[in-house]
Enzyme design. Structure first.
Site, PDB file in Angstrom:
ATOM      1  N   LYS A 292      78.135  52.916 -90.061  1.00  0.00           N
ATOM      2  CA  LYS A 292      77.310  52.615 -88.894  1.00  0.00           C
ATOM      3  C   LYS A 292      76.847  53.900 -88.216  1.00  0.00           C
ATOM      4  O   LYS A 292      77.490  54.945 -88.356  1.00  0.00           O
ATOM      5  CB  LYS A 292      78.121  51.803 -87.871  1.00  0.00           C
ATOM      6  N   ARG A 366      82.450  38.677 -93.170  1.00  0.00           N
ATOM      7  CA  ARG A 366      82.351  37.446 -93.953  1.00  0.00           C
ATOM      8  C   ARG A 366      83.266  37.481 -95.173  1.00  0.00           C
ATOM      9  O   ARG A 366      83.688  36.429 -95.667  1.00  0.00           O
ATOM     10  CB  ARG A 366      80.892  37.216 -94.362  1.00  0.00           C
TER      11      ARG A 366
END
Length: 515
Positions: A292, A366
């Site tokens: 990120k 996920r």
């Protein structure tokens, strides 16, 4: 935590620092408890209305000094806005902002009427629940780790909920108890969410969950990397591969049903678990190899707020003795870059048996949830709710006002959506049509883990549904609502525990319907 009492008596006889009453917008002559206080103060509230200093607009607060005419030292009048738009969610919010305003004035002992239980026409017990819950939510503050003394607002030691009628007071006492337990569970979950990654590793989160389970009578089981590997939790272990901190799978069981079995395997007797809650316990997220940007990366300590909501919900479910068997699963790890980290292009098999091509290591939530969901299905879950800070895309779609909801079953969605409404929380359903599976198509595996910008929140939900074997599942994406960057009139900055109350309400509704 602030002591909560329901007090029967005349509102003007209550000994406190600040007495909270309210006013709807457009009211020129206050009635009910506000009118009684106004009369005892010689029309002081009416004078302020006539002068235009009190309008009843939403969020307005005004403090009046009583001059010894009643036992309360000050009266705080909170604006409720328009009566037609006032419901239980507004009760919670006005209670929070009024309590914070009272504390800011120096109060340590606060009294209040149950907002909406009078002229508002709301059920007194539920109005009491939301008034107490909102008050304690507003008063919450995270202790933090500062070593220098800080100028602190006073601690509110007591909150008194006042009702004149003894019969109504008895009903309100039960509502107040529910509100207190929800607020305390939320405060515990907010504390977890506010802890930085070096002070809340996966192992530390598991320890906190086990200690809470011991205190509340829940059954707790913690799986380490070896157990996860034996089970085949390849997706969780892939995310954990770059970390110096070993992964954990936290499993809690509440056996509240009438015919609960206690099989040694953990499998619920009598046809499975009526409800299973699965939360993302990503204790810090760098993005892994798909790292990120550094800007605001510190907020990624909040990436486990879904897991915290599940654990906090289980605390409240146990303390409220919800008559339903509930299973909770929180896969926990951080996501770090390292020479051993999983990589874009890797193909990994999860517990469901499905293979996943990794397109982005920053779509890790996920992956760990997929193994958590598959574990819950393996344990016999008949219905699933999963909650996570899954996608930044949900902020683009819905802003920070509502969380996203996706479902693979319409009837189960309607039940969870009704629970959210009942809990005073707000979500919005996004589609999960079969056509969206095309966004996950892989040439080398059963699916990718996403990575495209389009419909990113939907991609996340559709991905999860591939790992539940058709079990009715609702996914709550709380990425835009799980924390506040700045304090507001209603709460301090930091974790919000959003979703926790929806999970508890879902369990209570399901129990009331017979499971």
């Amino acid at each position: 935590m602030t002591e909560v009492q329901v007090v029967t008596g005349n509102i003007t006889d209550i000994d406190c620092d600040v007495l909270i009453v309210n006013l709807f917008e457009g009211v020129t002559r206050p009635g009910g408890a506000t009118g009684a206080v106004d009369a005892a103060l010689g029309g002081l509230i009416s004078d302020a209305i006539r002068a235009g200093d009190l309008t009843g607009r939403w969020g307005e607060t005004a403090i009046l000094y009583t001059g010894g005419r009643i036992r309360a030292r000050k009266v705080l009048v909170a604006g409720l806005g328009q009566a037609a738009r006032f419901g239980y969610r507004e009760v919670f919010r006005v209670a929070a902002l009024a309590a914070r305003a009272a504390r800011a004035s120096g109060a340590t002992r606060i009294a209040s009427i149950a907002h909406g239980a009078g002229i508002g026409g709301l059920d007194p017990a539920r109005a009491a629940q939301f008034t107490v819950d909102g008050t304690l939510h507003g008063l919450y503050r995270f202790a933090g780790y500062r070593t220098e003394p800080q100028p602190e607002r006073p601690q509110v030691e007591a909150f008194l909920l006042v009702e004149r009628d003894p019969e109504r007071a008895r009903a309100m006492a039960e509502g107040a108890r529910t509100g207190r337990l929800l607020a305390e569970a939320a405060a515990w979950a907010r504390d977890l969410g506010n802890r930085p990654g070096n002070r809340l590793t996966a192992a530390m989160l598991a320890d906190e969950a086990v200690a809470m389970a011991r205190d509340t009578g829940l059954e707790a089981e913690v799986l380490g990397p070896e157990e996860a590997e034996r089970l085949g939790m390849g997706l969780l272990l892939a995310v954990n591969r770059g970390s110096a901190e070993p992964a954990r799978v936290i499993v809690l069981r509440h056996r509240g049903g009438r015919n609960s079995g206690r099989a040694a395997s953990g499998q619920q007797a009598g046809g499975g678990w009526p409800l299973a809650l699965v939360g993302k316990g990503l204790t810090f997220d760098t993005g892994g190899i798909s790292i990120k940007p550094s800007e605001n990366m510190w907020d990624m300590k909040f990436d486990m707020c879904g897991g915290a909501a599940v654990l906090g919900a289980m605390r409240a479910i146990a303390q409220l003795a919800v008559p339903l068997d509930v299973l909770a699963v929180v896969p926990a790890t951080d996501n770090m870059p390292d020479g051993a980290s999983y990589k874009p292009g890797d193909v990994i098999r999860g517990l469901s048996g499905k293979t996943v091509e990794i397109r982005s290591t920053d779509a890790e939530g996920r992956l760990i949830l997929a193994d958590g969901l598959a574990y819950a299905v393996r344990e016999g879950a008949r219905r699933l709710v999963t909650i996570s800070t899954l996608t930044g895309g949900v902020a683009v779609a819905l802003g920070s006002v509502r969380f996203g909801l996706l479902a693979n079953d319409d009837r189960w969605y309607e039940e969870v959506a009704a629970a959210a409404e009942e809990a005073g929380e707000r979500g919005w359903r996004l589609p999960s049509d079969e056509d969206y599976r095309e966004l996950l198509r892989s040439p080398v595996a059963d699916m990718t883990n996403g990575g495209r910008r389009e419909a990113s929140t939907i991609q996340g939900g559709v991905f999860l549904f591939q790992h539940v074997g058709g079990v009715p599942t609702v996914h709550m994406d709380i990425a835009a609502t799980a924390w506040l960057r700045d304090k507001t009139a209603e709460a301090d900055e930091g974790a919000t525990a959003v979703g926790l109350r929806t999970l508890v309400a879902t369990a209570r509704r399901l129990a009331a319907a017979g499971g």
